[in-house]
Design an enzyme around this catalytic site. Sequence first.
Site, PDB file in Angstrom:
ATOM      1  CG  PHE A 149      -1.811   1.289   1.157  1.00 51.50           C
ATOM      2  CD1 PHE A 149      -2.964   1.293   0.392  1.00 51.50           C
ATOM      3  CD2 PHE A 149      -1.454   2.442   1.841  1.00 51.50           C
ATOM      4  CE1 PHE A 149      -3.760   2.438   0.310  1.00 51.50           C
ATOM      5  CE2 PHE A 149      -2.244   3.591   1.767  1.00 51.50           C
ATOM      6  CZ  PHE A 149      -3.401   3.588   0.999  1.00 51.50           C
ATOM      7  CG  ASP A 234       5.852   3.902   1.707  1.00 51.24           C
ATOM      8  OD1 ASP A 234       5.811   4.632   2.711  1.00 51.24           O
ATOM      9  OD2 ASP A 234       4.894   3.765   0.933  1.00 51.24           O
ATOM     10  CE  LYS A 263      -0.282   7.373   6.225  1.00 51.24           C
ATOM     11  NZ  LYS A 263      -1.455   8.097   5.725  1.00 51.24           N
TER      12      LYS A 263
END
Length: 412
Positions: A149, A234, A263
């Site tokens: 993801f 990531d 984030k």
Amino acid sequence: MHPSTPAPTERQAQAIALEDEHAAHNYHPLPVVIAEGQGAWVTDIDGRRYLDCLAAYSAVNFGHSNPVLLDAARAQLDRITLTSRAFHNDQLGPFVTELATLAGKDMVLPMNTGAEAVETAIKVSRAWGYRVKGVQDGRANIIVMAGNFHGRTTTIVSFSDDPDAREGFGPYTPGFRTVPYGDASAVAEAIDGDTVAVLVEPIQGEAGIIVPPPSFLPELRALCDERRVLMVADEIQSGLGRVGATFACDLVGVVPDLYLLGKALGGGIVPVSAVVGDRDVLGVLRPGEHGSTFGGNPLAAAVGRAVVALCATGEPQERAELLGRRLHGDLARLIGHGVREVRGAGLWAGIDIEPALATGREVCELLMERGVLAKDTRGSTIRLAPPIVVEPGDLDWAVEQLAEVLRELGER
């Protein structure tokens, strides 16, 4: 005193109905309307409190309304918030310098969202392949992992195997090869002379907090060195303290060529993301080839600097590691009592509920009624990722609520 939460009131139902009427239905939120937040706790529009065990998918690692981060934002709000990259601003230079230092790299390319950081890394990897490695133009390929993801842009969903994210959004972007997660030999077989990068989550988040074998990332690093391929990590969900280290790669002593951050980098205040790497990789970009009006804006840079300063102390990482051991120890005792398996690191846990007992969504709805906000992911898996500032007793209480939910489900 910890709360007990009944079904939504008429006021909350009206607020939810208003959102459902006019907001596109690209999410399926739990039926709670949050109005305030402090530390690890949030409060709904009726004054009921909930322990936040999602932390906005790690974006609120340092807690809601963190005073250090709010002070940094307020101070910058009074000065200037946006200049665009057409001009320099006095916050960007210090921000990229401090973030590069934290990561042990040379350069930072600031963007806004995590998906933008991934898209940026894809472009950088291809440019590096053509300009440095010597791959023929238009032939570059990138190895990605099954269950990945990385966002929901059209290019990213092109290499997703999540049908909800992918199906119905073609035609798809070529240039990606999918291999099983955690299998370095499969990566080796997939690499050819046109491979420019391997894109990997050190721990897969949306897939259910999947931790690869300890040897996987070191083997991947060695393989990328041997075959002259970039290793792109990531760390958008796993980075900046979540797993008990600055980066999940640190847990196995691996340094990728590019870190992708987002984030938590914005402190839960503004969207901030970045690609962090050395000059021999990020230096391939030329003026005008990539950019963002808001990327590196003064407000984002000021908040990002405050986040980096928090991480530079090492205290959030140490707290997440200590509380994570406590969390995983408590969760392990639920295995065989409605739980099949628990995975994760630090304050990040994926919990596989017995499918015959309930779906992940049903468990999260029952937890919400008890004052705990969590999020399901694929199948019967739920995840817990409270802010790192969570109090130990509150963490224990959250696990107790999960145990009670599972007990009640087992008695049905």
